[in-house]
Design a protein around this motif. Structure first.
Motif, PDB file in Angstrom:
ATOM      1  N   UNK A  13      54.586  51.632  85.988  1.00  0.00           N
ATOM      2  CA  UNK A  13      53.254  51.445  85.445  1.00  0.00           C
ATOM      3  C   UNK A  13      52.991  51.130  83.974  1.00  0.00           C
ATOM      4  N   UNK A  14      53.751  51.825  82.959  1.00  0.00           N
ATOM      5  CA  UNK A  14      53.627  51.404  81.625  1.00  0.00           C
ATOM      6  C   UNK A  14      54.311  50.246  81.400  1.00  0.00           C
ATOM      7  N   UNK A  15      55.314  49.703  82.070  1.00  0.00           N
ATOM      8  CA  UNK A  15      55.841  48.625  81.951  1.00  0.00           C
ATOM      9  C   UNK A  15      54.768  47.408  82.176  1.00  0.00           C
ATOM     10  N   UNK A  16      54.095  47.558  83.236  1.00  0.00           N
ATOM     11  CA  UNK A  16      52.938  46.617  83.801  1.00  0.00           C
ATOM     12  C   UNK A  16      51.816  46.569  82.368  1.00  0.00           C
ATOM     13  N   UNK A  17      51.584  47.616  81.801  1.00  0.00           N
ATOM     14  CA  UNK A  17      50.480  47.625  81.117  1.00  0.00           C
ATOM     15  C   UNK A  17      51.116  46.840  79.617  1.00  0.00           C
ATOM     16  N   UNK A  18      52.189  47.284  79.265  1.00  0.00           N
ATOM     17  CA  UNK A  18      52.523  46.586  78.149  1.00  0.00           C
ATOM     18  C   UNK A  18      52.923  45.109  78.168  1.00  0.00           C
ATOM     19  N   UNK A  19      53.333  44.736  79.527  1.00  0.00           N
ATOM     20  CA  UNK A  19      53.251  43.320  80.172  1.00  0.00           C
ATOM     21  C   UNK A  19      51.909  42.798  79.728  1.00  0.00           C
ATOM     22  N   UNK A  20      50.758  43.500  80.123  1.00  0.00           N
ATOM     23  CA  UNK A  20      49.607  43.057  80.254  1.00  0.00           C
ATOM     24  C   UNK A  20      49.224  42.762  78.642  1.00  0.00           C
ATOM     25  N   UNK A  21      49.472  43.714  77.742  1.00  0.00           N
ATOM     26  CA  UNK A  21      49.082  43.414  76.345  1.00  0.00           C
ATOM     27  C   UNK A  21      49.917  42.437  75.852  1.00  0.00           C
ATOM     28  N   UNK A  22      51.371  42.328  76.090  1.00  0.00           N
ATOM     29  CA  UNK A  22      52.104  41.169  75.723  1.00  0.00           C
ATOM     30  C   UNK A  22      51.542  39.685  76.255  1.00  0.00           C
ATOM     31  N   UNK A  23      50.974  39.722  77.156  1.00  0.00           N
ATOM     32  CA  UNK A  23      50.637  38.381  77.827  1.00  0.00           C
ATOM     33  C   UNK A  23      49.237  37.901  77.269  1.00  0.00           C
ATOM     34  N   UNK A  24      48.563  38.706  76.322  1.00  0.00           N
ATOM     35  CA  UNK A  24      47.414  38.221  75.902  1.00  0.00           C
ATOM     36  C   UNK A  24      46.349  38.352  76.885  1.00  0.00           C
ATOM     37  N   UNK A  25      46.401  38.883  78.088  1.00  0.00           N
ATOM     38  CA  UNK A  25      45.243  38.839  78.874  1.00  0.00           C
ATOM     39  C   UNK A  25      44.239  39.686  78.546  1.00  0.00           C
ATOM     40  N   UNK A  26      44.421  40.477  77.781  1.00  0.00           N
ATOM     41  CA  UNK A  26      43.221  41.307  77.314  1.00  0.00           C
ATOM     42  C   UNK A  26      42.319  40.650  76.376  1.00  0.00           C
ATOM     43  N   UNK A  27      42.680  39.589  75.676  1.00  0.00           N
ATOM     44  CA  UNK A  27      41.833  38.752  74.976  1.00  0.00           C
ATOM     45  C   UNK A  27      41.201  37.823  75.548  1.00  0.00           C
TER      46      UNK A  27
END
Length: 830
Positions: free
Chosen positions: A340-354
């Protein structure tokens, strides 16, 4: 012989009764005195005057007058009924029942006495007596539906389900015209009868009854739920599946409907079929959360990773603060905890949050990023995956993106709490409160953290923002009136930490009394529920009340109270004040002054109360409500001055042992109390129960050795008061230690088995010091050395410090210094 009243005086007596019912107490007393002037020994009038005096708060005088009334007329049912009412008013239900029964013998046809007796019998759980009373009441009033329903309830509570069903059936057969479809009482009675049939296990009959009599019930949801349940129990798969699908269409977020559907379809072990089912509903209801979250419970490997990735992306895109709370139950699996935290970190790194398409809050373009940082902050703050430095790093990033988020600041305060810095935690939580001053939840959180930091006055001021300003006594009085148990518990524990024993016991006793009130509050519902026809809710309430004191609110407060009483027994207060029992010098002098002042105030209050009691009644405004009782021990000085702390502890402990026998904390507390009372058989019973729950528990290990040492000492003592029978029982039942094993070896083996666990190591070292007092210096050094254990927590280090202090060890200062270096952000080692 009873005095006979004239017609005029009989009219006056009826006026007395009417004045009592209308709460016109002064007029009632005046009318009663007019009768008694000519007939001073008229028992019924004396009894009614006593009843009115009790309503005015003059309980002792009322009881004295009621006894005089009985002496004047022992065969008056009115006198005995009033005597029962007086006992009921002071919660002495056993004596009230006796008085009612005597009154009923004198006046068997009195419905009022019979009803009062029945209510007390069910309150006291005398179900057989209640059954007899309800049967008599039904015979007297067979036309009232309430009488039939009440008899059915009596049979139900007495365990006679078929008889209860038969009573309801008999009433239905007496009806000439079918009840209206909008008749609420009939609707509830039908559903109650259906529950009786189902409780007997006859699901086919229950379904048939539901389909016929219950088809037009006003509680439509209960009808659909019960129908789906019965169909599943009967193995009618297709119909049950259809029924549960209809329920999910009504509420697609309710987990129990999905569980029922899976059971009905018989796919509990088929993960692929379950996944397909949830995908179907996720597609059918795009806004549904349950259909996307529930598969994460059973999916594994790549399937889990894919589903979790989709779920997390969806939730973070929306900026949902509760994302971690929805998923933390998955952390029992190490794979899921890492994924789960790895997926969240991946979400941050992928730029999806922006770059998500969800609508932004107040022009914020970084909602996904802040939600992701918040998730990771909660992840690293969680006890299964704790890394407080990383947690603080991520929460600060989240706050930087959304500086006005209450949730982010609350988590930051929680991290500081886990650091061991209650002061900083309280400050941050207060800052979070100021971000939304209209939110009661954050207000209570801020107050709780202030109490954890022993800031009682600040916490009370914070709570005062949401209490009623007009309450006499201020916020604290309102919190008592509102039965705010969490606040009283936290406040009591805060006072206990500060050594203010009286105030701590005052709070815990208030919680005990609140649970008593909850127990007594059911009294009104025995008649109310029958009158309103809400039988199913009434039965549920009765079952809940039967297990009331197993509630965690009670357990926590009671265990804290028992702990205070244990300390009070081991180290009695010399002055009975609210000072710190470990202080000395000037502090002791101040406490002595405070004790003297408290005693003087208590004596003054007692004198004033006696003087007021002896004063003739003054002309005062008629009061319709019960007078407010003045607290004669506001600081708990009398509670702290107890000379029998173990007897007082039993008041809290007895319900714990009865309702929470599976709690190891309760059993270990029971052992401590019984050992101090020298009740060795009962102490052994608690010890065996605790060992059955967890024999390797640190407290259990310590108590096993302590029990063995104490028993051996008693058996060898010539002054021992243990009877031969008790000795025989203890010898045969105490099997927790191998007969051939020495205590030293037993303890050394335990220490070797748990050398990496700080708490169990401390337990073993305590035992070593107990059985080998000469090894005290070595034990103290070994206790200090537990700081070197890699897995030690701040809480365990604090326990080690407390242990060293209890030994008056010279290692205390060095330990505090080392602990402060290990946890530089903690303040508890300052």
């Amino acid at each position: 012989m009873p005095q006979v009243l004239s017609a005029k005086e009989q009219g006056l007596f009826r006026t007395v009764v009417r004045n009592y019912e209308d709460k016109q107490y002064k007029k009632g007393i005046k009318a009663a005195d007019q009768i008694l002037k000519k007939n001073p020994k008229h028992g019924d009038t004396l009894a009614m005057k006593a009843l009115i005096m009790n309503s005015q708060g003059k309980t002792d005088e009322a009881f004295a007058l009621a006894k005089v009334a009985l002496q004047c007329d022992m065969k008056s049912h009115v006198c005995w009924h009033v005597y029962g009412l007086l006992y009921r008013a002071v919660k002495n239900f056993e004596e009230a029942i006796k008085a009612y029964k005597f009154a009923l013998r004198l006046e068997p046809d009195s419905q009022q006495i019979q009803r009062d007796l029945a209510l007390l019998q069910v309150q006291m759980r005398d179900y057989q007596g209640y059954l007899n009373s309800r049967r008599a009441m039904l015979t007297a009033r067979p036309s009232a539906r309430q009488s039939w329903t009440a008899l059915a309830v009596a049979h139900h509570l007495n365990g006679n389900l078929s008889e209860a069903e038969g009573v309801l059936t008999s009433y239905e057969e007496t009806l000439k015209n079918p009840p209206s479809k909008t008749d609420f009482e009939n609707s509830e009675a039908v559903m109650y009868k259906n529950s009786l049939i189902a409780e007997q296990g006859d699901f086919q009959k229950a379904l048939d009854h539901l389909e016929s009599a219950g088809k037009h019930t006003l509680d439509r949801l209960a009808y659909y739920e019960l129908r789906a349940t019965y169909l599943t129990k009967l193995g009618r798969t297709e119909e049950a599946t259809k029924a549960y699908r209809a329920l999910i269409d009504r509420n697609s977020e309710y987990k129990m409907y999905y569980d029922g559907l899976i059971e009905a379809m018989g796919i509990s072990e088929d993960k692929a079929a379950k996944k397909q089912l949830f995908d179907e509903y996720a597609e059918k209801y795009p806004r549904c959360d349950a259909a996307r979250r529930l598969p994460l419970d059973f999916l594994e490997g790549d399937e889990f990773k894919e589903a979790a990735d989709q779920y997390i992306n969806r939730m973070l895109d929306k900026g949902v603060p509760s994302t971690f709370a929805n998923l933390k139950h998955l952390y029992s699996s190490s794979f899921k905890k890492d994924t789960l935290p790895a997926l969240v970190q991946q979400y941050i790194d992928s730029g999806k949050s922006e770059a998500n398409d969800e609508p932004k809050r107040s022009g914020d373009t970084s909602k996904g990023a802040s939600a992701a940082f918040y998730f990771l902050a909660q992840h690293y703050n969680y006890y299964r995956s704790r890394d407080l430095d990383k947690a603080m790093e991520f929460v600060e990033k989240a706050i930087e993106l959304e500086p006005n988020s209450v949730d982010f600041h609350m988590t930051q305060a929680r991290i500081w709490k886990h650091y061991g810095n209650s002061q900083k935690a309280s400050e941050i939580m207060e800052k979070a409160r100021t971000l939304d001053t209209r939110d009661r939840h954050i207000n209570t959180k801020a107050a709780k953290y202030q109490l954890r930091d022993n800031e009682g006055d600040a916490a009370l001021k914070t709570m005062g923002l949401f209490t009623r300003a007009e309450t006499v006594g201020g916020p604290l009085a309102d919190l008592h009136d509102m039965q705010c148990v969490w606040y009283l518990t936290e406040d009591g524990e805060s006072y206990a930490r500060q050594g203010k024993i009286g105030l701590a016991l005052k709070r815990f006793t208030s919680i005990y009394n609140i649970f008593d009130v909850w127990q007594e509050d059911q009294f009104d519902f025995h008649s109310f529920s029958l009158r309103k026809g809400q039988i199913r809710a009434y039965i549920d309430m009765m079952r809940w009340e039967d297990q009331l004191r197993e509630h965690t609110f009670y357990s926590r407060a009671a265990l804290s109270a028992v702990d205070v009483y244990l300390k009070l027994h081991d180290k009695p207060l010399s002055n009975g004040t609210n000072g710190n029992s470990d202080a000395n010098g000037d502090d002791a002098a101040e406490r002595k002054k405070a004790a003297k002042k408290a005693r003087k105030e208590a004596q003054k209050a007692e004198r004033e109360a006696i003087a007021k009691k002896n004063e003739p009644n003054k002309a005062t405004k008629e009061v319709e409500a019960d007078p407010k009782k003045k607290d004669d021990d506001p600081d708990g000085a009398k509670l702290a001055a107890t000379t029998e702390p173990m007897n007082d502890a039993m008041k809290f402990l007895t319900p714990l042992l009865q309702f929470s026998p599976k709690s190891i904390d309760v059993q270990t507390a029971g052992f401590e109390v019984y050992m101090r009372r020298k009740k060795y058989v009962l102490a052994l019973k608690c010890l065996l129960a605790a060992a059955a729950l967890d024999k390797e528990h640190s407290k259990v290990h310590q108590q096993i050795v302590r029990f063995k040492v104490a028993i051996d000492s008693e058996f060898e003592s010539s002054e021992s008061k243990i009877s031969p029978k008790t000795k025989e029982v203890i010898t045969s039942e105490f099997n927790l230690l191998p007969a051939s094993t020495s205590l030293t070896k037993f303890n050394d083996d335990y220490l070797a088995s748990h050398k990496d666990c700080a708490r169990r190591t401390l337990s073993a070292l305590s035992v070593r010091k107990l059985i080998s007092p000469d090894a005290a210096p070595t034990c103290e050094k070994d206790v200090a050395a537990v700081l070197k254990l890699s897995a030690i927590t701040v809480e365990e280090a604090q326990e080690a410090l407390t242990l060293l202090r209890s030994w008056n060890s010279s290692e205390v200062d060095a330990f505090k210094s080392s602990a402060a270096q290990k946890w530089p952000k903690a303040t508890i080692f300052e």
